[in-house]
Design a protein around this motif. Structure first.
Motif, PDB file in Angstrom:
ATOM      1  N   PRO A 306      23.887  -7.437 -24.462  1.00  0.00           N
ATOM      2  CA  PRO A 306      25.301  -7.969 -24.632  1.00  0.00           C
ATOM      3  C   PRO A 306      25.898  -8.963 -23.889  1.00  0.00           C
ATOM      4  O   PRO A 306      25.784  -8.935 -22.513  1.00  0.00           O
ATOM      5  CB  PRO A 306      26.203  -6.503 -24.683  1.00  0.00           C
ATOM      6  N   PRO A 307      26.894  -9.871 -24.423  1.00  0.00           N
ATOM      7  CA  PRO A 307      27.468 -10.849 -23.563  1.00  0.00           C
ATOM      8  C   PRO A 307      27.984 -10.269 -22.324  1.00  0.00           C
ATOM      9  O   PRO A 307      28.041 -10.850 -21.169  1.00  0.00           O
ATOM     10  CB  PRO A 307      28.334 -11.581 -24.598  1.00  0.00           C
ATOM     11  N   HIS A 308      28.747  -8.975 -22.416  1.00  0.00           N
ATOM     12  CA  HIS A 308      29.555  -8.673 -21.303  1.00  0.00           C
ATOM     13  C   HIS A 308      28.446  -8.313 -20.031  1.00  0.00           C
ATOM     14  O   HIS A 308      28.898  -8.081 -18.690  1.00  0.00           O
ATOM     15  CB  HIS A 308      30.498  -7.398 -21.547  1.00  0.00           C
ATOM     16  N   MET A 309      27.337  -8.053 -20.328  1.00  0.00           N
ATOM     17  CA  MET A 309      26.416  -7.950 -19.305  1.00  0.00           C
ATOM     18  C   MET A 309      25.941  -9.092 -18.497  1.00  0.00           C
ATOM     19  O   MET A 309      25.390  -8.828 -17.566  1.00  0.00           O
ATOM     20  CB  MET A 309      25.181  -6.928 -19.727  1.00  0.00           C
ATOM     21  N   LEU A 310      25.996 -10.354 -19.211  1.00  0.00           N
ATOM     22  CA  LEU A 310      25.507 -11.446 -18.504  1.00  0.00           C
ATOM     23  C   LEU A 310      26.600 -12.153 -17.850  1.00  0.00           C
ATOM     24  O   LEU A 310      26.318 -12.848 -17.312  1.00  0.00           O
ATOM     25  CB  LEU A 310      24.822 -12.499 -19.868  1.00  0.00           C
ATOM     26  N   VAL A 311      27.945 -12.141 -18.389  1.00  0.00           N
ATOM     27  CA  VAL A 311      29.027 -12.959 -18.025  1.00  0.00           C
ATOM     28  C   VAL A 311      30.150 -11.779 -17.578  1.00  0.00           C
ATOM     29  O   VAL A 311      30.452 -11.096 -18.219  1.00  0.00           O
ATOM     30  CB  VAL A 311      29.648 -14.005 -19.176  1.00  0.00           C
ATOM     31  N   ASP A 312      30.688 -12.247 -16.519  1.00  0.00           N
ATOM     32  CA  ASP A 312      31.843 -11.361 -15.856  1.00  0.00           C
ATOM     33  C   ASP A 312      33.239 -11.723 -16.729  1.00  0.00           C
ATOM     34  O   ASP A 312      33.593 -12.818 -16.222  1.00  0.00           O
ATOM     35  CB  ASP A 312      31.807 -11.592 -14.557  1.00  0.00           C
TER      36      ASP A 312
END
Length: 335
Positions: A306-312
């Motif tokens: 998921p994007p939230h795991m890759l970008v803060d």
């Protein structure tokens, strides 16, 4: 069934494919006609799909089956594309060596992503595009040998025809996969009915190849049906079952997942094969192999996480209701 379970099983079966094929050799040679393997694998897939479709039709309500000729006539096309692709493969190997061909084959990872976007109208995020490119880089890195070796020099020494045919081969491989996904998802037909159509035409085209080989050889070894099982061993039958089972899993992924999942499965299978070869065939691991595995694992995480795991992503600042009331009161008193 969850798609990641099917993808994991596909990775295991695909990685064992090359190992079983190697073990089926006797003194480095095939005692059987290798062209019979794809034909028997297609027949195996056809039989399995027929049995499952028969069981499915006994249930209520019966599965949806489109029998219109306009729909059925689309199913030979993947077989035609794969037939052209196989001929292009042989033509490519006339200009480049095996190691260069393997490295160039990784172009199909990127071409699959491009055709996936163009023909199926599936939008990929920037992170997913970066992940696909990383996957191609990782698999290529794992295959490149030391630059002091001749194979490294041969990578840039092939004639331009070899590179053009390599690119065409990658595009045809991606096109066949993307078109098959389009067929599987264009309606709500039963998966087994769609498989039945695919593998019927696949069996016909593979049988046609055996007939052509007979004519080219002048029937020196007799007609193909008389030597169909010549030289077969238990390991050879395992190769057939492996290839057939792999095809059935791929069709499931095409129906319920997508081409990118298949590309990741087969790419990870290639790396797993290299690792297993270290223990089975005294294959010497290289630094490039370890770096390639690391890059591919990073790519896998980038694409599916998921994007939230890759970008803060900073949390949204919530306004305090009491502070808003105070501001409104202050404005009223000032006015």
């Amino acid at each position: 069934m969850k798609w990641y379970l099917v993808a994991s099983l596909l990775t295991i079966l695909t990685s064992s494919q090359g190992i079983l094929t190697t073990l089926s050799q006797t003194n480095g040679k095939y005692k059987y006609d290798y062209a019979t393997i794809p034909f028997l694998a297609e027949v195996f897939k056809l039989i399995v799909s027929s049995v499952f479709l028969w069981r499915e039709r006994k249930k209520s309500p019966p599965p949806k089956m489109t029998t219109d000729w306009k729909s059925v006539r689309l199913f030979p096309i993947p077989s035609v594309i794969y037939l052209i692709h196989n001929n292009v493969q042989f033509a490519t190997l006339m200009y480049v060596d095996t190691s260069t061909y393997q490295i160039m084959g990784n172009l199909k990872i990127v071409t699959t992503g491009i055709l996936f976007r163009l023909f199926l109208k599936k939008k990929l995020s920037n992170l997913q595009w970066m992940a696909i490119v990383l996957l191609a880089v990782g698999t290529t890195t794992s295959q490149v040998k030391g630059c002091g070796e001749a194979s490294c020099d041969s990578l840039f020494a092939a004639p331009i025809q070899g590179y053009m045919l390599g690119i065409l081969s990658a595009c045809l491989s991606a096109l066949a996969g993307v078109y098959t996904e389009f067929l599987m998802k264009k309606n709500n037909d039963s998966l087994y009915w769609q498989n039945l159509q695919l593998y019927t035409f696949g069996s016909i085209f593979n049988m046609a190849r055996l007939v052509v080989d007979d004519f080219r050889g002048g029937f020196e070894k007799g007609p193909w049906w008389q030597r169909l099982f010549n030289g077969y061993s238990i390991t050879t039958w395992l190769v057939v079952l492996n290839l057939g089972s792999t095809g059935l899993l791929v069709s499931w992924l095409m129906k319920y997942a997508d081409n990118i999942v298949k590309v990741y499965s087969t790419s990870m299978a290639m790396l797993l094969t290299m690792v297993l070869s270290v223990f089975l065939f005294s294959f010497k691991p290289t630094l490039q192999l370890f770096l390639g595995i690391i890059v591919c694992m990073m790519s896998l995480h980038m694409y599916f996480a998921p994007p939230h795991m890759l970008v803060d992503i900073p949390p949204a600042i919530k306004s305090d209701p009491e502070s808003l009331v105070n501001v409104l009161v202050d404005r009223k008193t000032d006015s």
